[in-house]
Design an enzyme around this catalytic site. Structure first.
Site, short mmCIF file in Angstrom:
data_model
loop_
_atom_site.label_atom_id
_atom_site.label_comp_id
_atom_site.label_asym_id
_atom_site.label_seq_id
_atom_site.Cartn_x
_atom_site.Cartn_y
_atom_site.Cartn_z
N GLU A 146 0.95 -1.36 -0.06
CA GLU A 146 0.03 -0.18 0.03
C GLU A 146 0.84 1.39 -0.04
O GLU A 146 0.54 2.24 0.85
CB GLU A 146 -0.90 -0.11 1.26
CG GLU A 146 -2.05 -1.15 1.00
CD GLU A 146 -3.00 -1.13 2.32
OE1 GLU A 146 -2.91 -0.70 3.34
OE2 GLU A 146 -4.18 -1.60 1.74
N ASP A 206 -8.23 -9.10 3.52
CA ASP A 206 -8.25 -8.01 4.56
C ASP A 206 -9.17 -7.90 5.55
O ASP A 206 -9.99 -7.15 5.69
CB ASP A 206 -8.21 -6.59 3.82
CG ASP A 206 -7.61 -5.55 4.76
OD1 ASP A 206 -7.27 -5.85 5.83
OD2 ASP A 206 -7.46 -4.37 4.45
N GLU A 210 -12.60 -2.65 12.24
CA GLU A 210 -12.60 -1.71 11.01
C GLU A 210 -13.79 -1.96 10.11
O GLU A 210 -14.21 -1.32 9.63
CB GLU A 210 -11.09 -2.13 10.44
CG GLU A 210 -11.29 -1.19 9.00
CD GLU A 210 -9.88 -1.56 8.46
OE1 GLU A 210 -8.79 -1.95 8.84
OE2 GLU A 210 -9.88 -0.97 7.20
C1 BDP Z 1 -6.17 -2.33 5.99
C2 BDP Z 1 -6.34 -0.96 6.63
C3 BDP Z 1 -5.17 0.17 6.51
C4 BDP Z 1 -4.09 -0.65 6.93
C5 BDP Z 1 -3.90 -1.84 6.15
C6 BDP Z 1 -2.80 -2.71 6.96
O1 BDP Z 1 -7.65 -0.29 6.00
O2 BDP Z 1 -5.73 1.21 7.16
O3 BDP Z 1 -3.11 0.22 6.89
O4 BDP Z 1 -4.86 -2.81 6.39
O5 BDP Z 1 -2.95 -3.69 7.56
O6 BDP Z 1 -7.13 -3.25 6.46
O7 BDP Z 1 -1.46 -2.46 6.59
#
Ligand code: BDP
Length: 687
Positions: A266, A339, A367
């Protein structure tokens, strides 16, 4: 007489004498019965153990409890033995855990037999996604307890220390022994002198409670902080920089735990920016930490904006690296391949990497499960995950067994949970979200516990001390058990499946609006956003059907699972219905096992979820006489919001998918109450 007692009770309640903000969690102060504690050794940890006994002893008055530190082959790591006269362990930490277990048993009316209890995982960690400015990524319970913004951001106050102590105590009571203090999307500033000084202060507070401190690091720190030209893990200057930084940390914190790393994920920098592998990056850091006994937790949460099915990518990147990590590297893998969705099959990396230490990462903060508004008890989800059979070595190779050292003897066994803790007086935003913190710790200690056992304990410890009843009847009076414990437990145990039903049943996933990840948005697909961040990528609904084809004829994600599981998922007739649309794209009139069409089945699931939440509201109202008013009204109001939101989920998904199915909503379920256009318009202003 009865009337006057009632008046006194009522006026005390109005005066707020029994007002309960939930800050005490599951550690309610009991008036301890007198007890003697004998221990041959002295230490900060043992002092805490003694203090807990003096404060909370519920056994025989005047008894003597012996705390014995003596090696015993049956006791492993942080484990302990409960004996007739007290607690025996190999370490001070073991004694502390034994004392908490003893008190827990007393407070919940369970027997104390001679018994050895060893932890499933050696490292049981919370990951805080806390930013240095005090905000928390995916935090729903206020700001960070560790960091704050402003001119005094690094000053340590008495209030800070008291809070950190209370935090450490709560963690120790459920066996958590490590905390990563900052967000995986890490600021490089965490490694500067001022912040490290604060980390040292926090570490000093947590240490007596048996908790080690860890940090998330940004891979490009040598460039951003150290003026090094590159962050290439094979560059000698980079190696030197990390070595020096690590030494600096250990001079301040001799028992520092190590680093957690999100790299090439990301948008975060990582070794691949320099043509190096995840192993090159992890090993370079591991070499810097090894002389001090530190570890690297290297996250496998990776996916690129390629055409490859996102669910397959972590496996594709990490499997070829199995065996090339240093012994002090642990690969940290989220429970599911995508996720933290309300329901996912387990990530195929579990039971696959046999030459590396692999640890599960769970998300305690909700989340994707209604945040701190919905009552969702996560233990059933984690139990489902831990008990999933990977078939790594034939049947019985559950995820639990593949990660706790029993089936794959890795060098390290560990588990992490993304914390749901903030500055809110009740720590977690929702009183029932505390149960998820509790459940994580209990499962990290014993991955064979059932959700029902955990719920039972938590309810007793959290709501058991009733001002009106406890004195006469105790927690476990038949009336309290029947009218409070049982209904509340049923509600908790049903709550995760309810959320799956009203959000994304039958294997649907990632149907969230925008990136708030709260409300429904199956339509959400702005042009500018990556496809794999939008719901249509996941549900693939069209007039022909719905679902992601991950069979051998589709993306072939099924082949990442061991046999016979791959074949089971691949065949629509043997694929469990809970994962149906995760693995298959099916026509709207596909016949389900129930005899209904797929469309009808979806409708019934969405409606069932909503009805379940309505039932939770009734259940909660029925237990009012047994709960203090502050917590009662708080939870009641959250349940109302949950119900409204569940209705939106149902209406949004059914009305949106109906455009494709072109079939009627079965007439025996409640009609939608929203218009699709209104919901779409509202979705952008949801918060
Ligand atoms: C996702 C979240 C994000 C996190 C990412 C992670 O939306 O905010 O940074 O995972 O785990 O679920 O790195």
């Amino acid at each position: 007489m009865k009337v006057s007692v009632c008046i006194v009770v009522l006026s005390l309640l109005t005066l707020g004498v029994w007002a309960e903000d939930g800050h005490q969690l599951w550690l309610r102060v009991k008036t301890g019965v007198p007890v003697n504690v004998s221990c041959s050794k002295k230490s900060g940890t043992l002092d805490i153990a003694r203090q807990e006994l003096l404060q909370g002893w519920q056994g025989e008055a005047g008894a003597t409890v012996k705390l014995t530190i003596r090696a015993d082959k049956a006791i492993a790591g942080d484990g302990f033995k409960l004996t007739a006269g007290g607690v025996q362990a190999n370490t001070d930490r073991g004694i502390l855990y034994g004392v908490y277990e003893l008190l827990r048993r007393q407070q919940t009316g369970r027997k104390v037999n001679e018994e050895v209890l060893n932890p499933s995982y050696a490292l049981r960690l919370l990951n805080h996604w806390d930013n240095l400015n005090g905000t928390i990524e995916r935090g729903y319970a206020g700001h960070s307890i560790f960091w704050r913004n402003g001119a005094d951001s690094l000053a340590v106050t008495e209030k800070d220390v008291a809070l950190w102590k209370a935090y450490a105590r709560a963690n120790a009571s459920i066996g958590i022994n490590g905390s990563v203090l900052n967000n995986v999307n890490a600021s490089p500033l965490i490694l500067t002198a001022g912040y490290l000084q604060r980390v040292k202060t926090i570490a000093d507070v947590l240490r007596p409670y048996g908790i080690k401190t860890y940090l998330s690091i940004k891979f490009s720190s040598p460039v951003l902080l150290g003026g090094v030209k590159t962050a290439d893990p094979l560059d000698p200057d980079v190696v030197k920089w990390w070595k020096a930084k690590t030494e600096e940390i250990y001079r301040m914190i001799p028992d520092f735990g190590g680093f957690l790393v999100k790299a090439n994920s990301e948008g975060q920098p990582g070794p691949q920016d320099y043509g190096r592998s995840h192993a090159d990056g992890a090993n370079m850091l591991a070499d810097a930490l090894r002389p001090f006994g530190g570890i690297v937790m290297w996250r496998a949460f990776v996916y690129s904006a390629s055409d490859e099915d996102r669910a397959k990518q972590a496996y594709q990147e990490f499997m070829p690296l199995d065996g090339s990590f240093r012994e002090n590297v642990i690969v940290q893998v989220k429970n599911g391949p995508i996720d933290f969705q309300p329901r996912e099959p387990f990530s195929p990396l579990f039971g696959a990497m046999k030459k590396s230490s692999v640890m599960p990462e769970l998300q305690i903060t909700q989340e994707y499960l209604g945040q701190s508004i919905h009552l969702v008890f996560l233990a059933p989800m984690w139990e489902e995950f831990l008990q999933s059979d990977t078939y790594q070595e034939g049947p019985g190779s559950t995820v639990a067994r593949c990660t706790d050292g029993e089936r794959i003897p890795g060098k390290h066994t560990a588990i992490a949970g993304v914390a749901n803790i903030g500055l809110d007086p009740n720590w977690c935003g929702h009183h029932f979200s505390q149960a998820n913190w509790y459940a994580f710790g209990r499962l990290a200690w014993n991955n064979q516990l059932t959700s029902a056992q955990i719920a039972d304990e938590w309810i007793q410890l959290t709501f058991g001390q009733l001002p009106s009843e406890a004195a006469q009847t105790g927690n476990l009076s038949p009336k309290w058990t029947e009218n409070f414990l049982q209904p509340v437990k049923q509600m908790m145990l049903a709550s995760r499946e309810a959320a799956v039903n009203y959000m994304m049943p039958l294997g649907l996933h990632h149907l969230f609006a925008a990136n708030e990840h709260y409300g429904p948005g199956p339509w959400w697909a702005p042009q500018r956003v990556r496809k794999d961040w939008t719901p249509p990528y996941y549900h693939k609904a069209d007039t022909l059907g719905i679902g992601f084809d991950r069979t051998r004829g589709g993306s072939d994600a099924v082949s990442q699972y061991h046999e016979p599981l791959g074949t089971q998922f691949n065949d629509v007739n043997s694929c469990p219905e809970i994962y149906l649309l995760w693995f298959h794209h099916l026509s709207w009139d596909y016949r389900m096992k129930s005899g209904r069409t797929l469309w009808e089945e979806l409708c019934y699931h969405y409606d069932a979820g909503l009805q379940q939440v309505r039932q939770f509201q009734k259940t909660w109202d029925s237990v009012q006489p047994y709960v203090d008013q502050e917590r009662f009204f708080h939870v009641q109001s959250r349940l109302r919001s949950q119900c409204l939101n569940a209705q939106e989920w149902k209406d949004a998904c059914l009305l949106y998918f109906q455009q494709f199915s072109r079939m009627p909503i079965p007439f025996d379920i409640e009609r939608p109450v929203h218009d699709l256009e209104d919901l779409i318009r509202k979705d952008l202003q949801r918060f």
